[in-house]
Motif scaffolding. Structure first.
Motif, PDB file in Angstrom:
ATOM      1  N   ALA A   1      50.173  31.391  46.353  1.00 22.88           N
ATOM      2  CA  ALA A   1      50.739  32.372  45.429  1.00 22.88           C
ATOM      3  C   ALA A   1      52.000  31.850  44.746  1.00 22.88           C
ATOM      4  N   ASP A   2      52.831  31.113  45.466  1.00 27.96           N
ATOM      5  CA  ASP A   2      54.097  30.634  44.904  1.00 27.96           C
ATOM      6  C   ASP A   2      53.919  29.602  43.797  1.00 27.96           C
ATOM      7  N   THR A   3      52.804  28.871  43.818  1.00 33.55           N
ATOM      8  CA  THR A   3      52.616  27.794  42.842  1.00 33.55           C
ATOM      9  C   THR A   3      51.452  28.032  41.895  1.00 33.55           C
ATOM     10  N   ALA A   4      50.719  29.109  42.070  1.00 35.08           N
ATOM     11  CA  ALA A   4      49.543  29.384  41.229  1.00 35.08           C
ATOM     12  C   ALA A   4      49.954  29.738  39.809  1.00 35.08           C
ATOM     13  N   THR A   5      49.057  29.431  38.877  1.00 38.42           N
ATOM     14  CA  THR A   5      49.227  29.844  37.488  1.00 38.42           C
ATOM     15  C   THR A   5      48.529  31.185  37.357  1.00 38.42           C
ATOM     16  N   MET A   6      49.318  32.236  37.178  1.00 39.07           N
ATOM     17  CA  MET A   6      48.743  33.580  37.114  1.00 39.07           C
ATOM     18  C   MET A   6      47.898  33.747  35.854  1.00 39.07           C
ATOM     19  N   GLN A   7      46.702  34.284  36.037  1.00 39.47           N
ATOM     20  CA  GLN A   7      45.772  34.493  34.932  1.00 39.47           C
ATOM     21  C   GLN A   7      45.752  35.931  34.460  1.00 39.47           C
ATOM     22  N   ARG A   8      45.903  36.853  35.384  1.00 35.26           N
ATOM     23  CA  ARG A   8      45.946  38.264  35.009  1.00 35.26           C
ATOM     24  C   ARG A   8      46.618  39.057  36.122  1.00 35.26           C
ATOM     25  N   ALA A   9      47.202  40.183  35.720  1.00 35.28           N
ATOM     26  CA  ALA A   9      47.901  41.040  36.672  1.00 35.28           C
ATOM     27  C   ALA A   9      47.869  42.472  36.163  1.00 35.28           C
ATOM     28  N   VAL A  10      47.918  43.412  37.100  1.00 32.28           N
ATOM     29  CA  VAL A  10      47.975  44.835  36.763  1.00 32.28           C
ATOM     30  C   VAL A  10      48.997  45.505  37.662  1.00 32.28           C
ATOM     31  N   THR A  11      49.493  46.640  37.203  1.00 34.21           N
ATOM     32  CA  THR A  11      50.368  47.464  38.030  1.00 34.21           C
ATOM     33  C   THR A  11      49.556  48.633  38.565  1.00 34.21           C
ATOM     34  N   LEU A  12      49.936  49.098  39.731  1.00 33.06           N
ATOM     35  CA  LEU A  12      49.252  50.226  40.350  1.00 33.06           C
ATOM     36  C   LEU A  12      50.277  51.061  41.106  1.00 33.06           C
ATOM     37  N   THR A  13      50.419  52.308  40.714  1.00 30.36           N
ATOM     38  CA  THR A  13      51.286  53.248  41.404  1.00 30.36           C
ATOM     39  C   THR A  13      50.394  54.323  42.007  1.00 30.36           C
ATOM     40  N   CYS A  14      50.572  54.593  43.302  1.00 34.69           N
ATOM     41  CA  CYS A  14      49.713  55.562  43.985  1.00 34.69           C
ATOM     42  C   CYS A  14      50.422  56.850  44.375  1.00 34.69           C
ATOM     43  N   ALA A  15      51.734  56.889  44.314  1.00 34.19           N
ATOM     44  CA  ALA A  15      52.447  58.118  44.669  1.00 34.19           C
ATOM     45  C   ALA A  15      53.630  58.283  43.731  1.00 34.19           C
TER      46      ALA A  15
END
Length: 129
Positions: free
Chosen positions: A35-49
């Motif tokens: 995770a520390d060195t990966a090239t992020m391809q996509r991300a989302v936010t999620l709020t549950c409360a």
């Protein structure tokens, strides 16, 4: 210089019982082994409360799924016996960072390639983004 003084008042227990522990996460997929060195391809936010929201395409379903496993993200990963993936080593890392029911979380898992990731996360609403 002016100031005010006063006594802080504790909230009654009835008011505290109506509060929700915060649950706000960032789920991401990246190319790489860690995770520390990966090239992020996509991300989302999620709020549950207090309610399901965020940029996740299905926040209500994702939150329901996370509640069903008590925020144990590893329980959403399962190898599909019907999947046929190559043995190509092109690692993909999935990460979850944020707060789940009031406690800080940082979780990640690495798959050999995107086919293995898709096969292992098939049926997971939380990771369908």
């Amino acid at each position: 210089m002016s100031g005010t003084s006063g006594t802080a008042q504790a909230q009654p227990k009835e008011a505290a019982a109506g509060l929700y522990a915060p649950s706000s996460l960032v789920l991401a997929v990246g190319q790489g082994e860690e995770a520390d060195t990966a090239t992020m391809q996509r991300a989302v936010t999620l709020t549950c409360a207090p309610k399901a929201s965020g940029s996740h395409p299905a926040p209500s379903a994702a939150c329901a799924e996370l509640r069903s496993v008590d925020g144990e993200f590893a329980r959403l990963v399962s190898a599909s016996p019907d999947a046929f993936c190559t043995k190509e080593w092109r690692p993909v890392v999935v990460t979850v960072d944020g707060v789940w029911q009031g406690r800080r979380v940082a979780w990640s898992t690495t798959f050999g390639n995107s086919c293995e990731m898709q096969a292992s996360l098939t049926g997971s609403a939380a990771f369908a983004f």
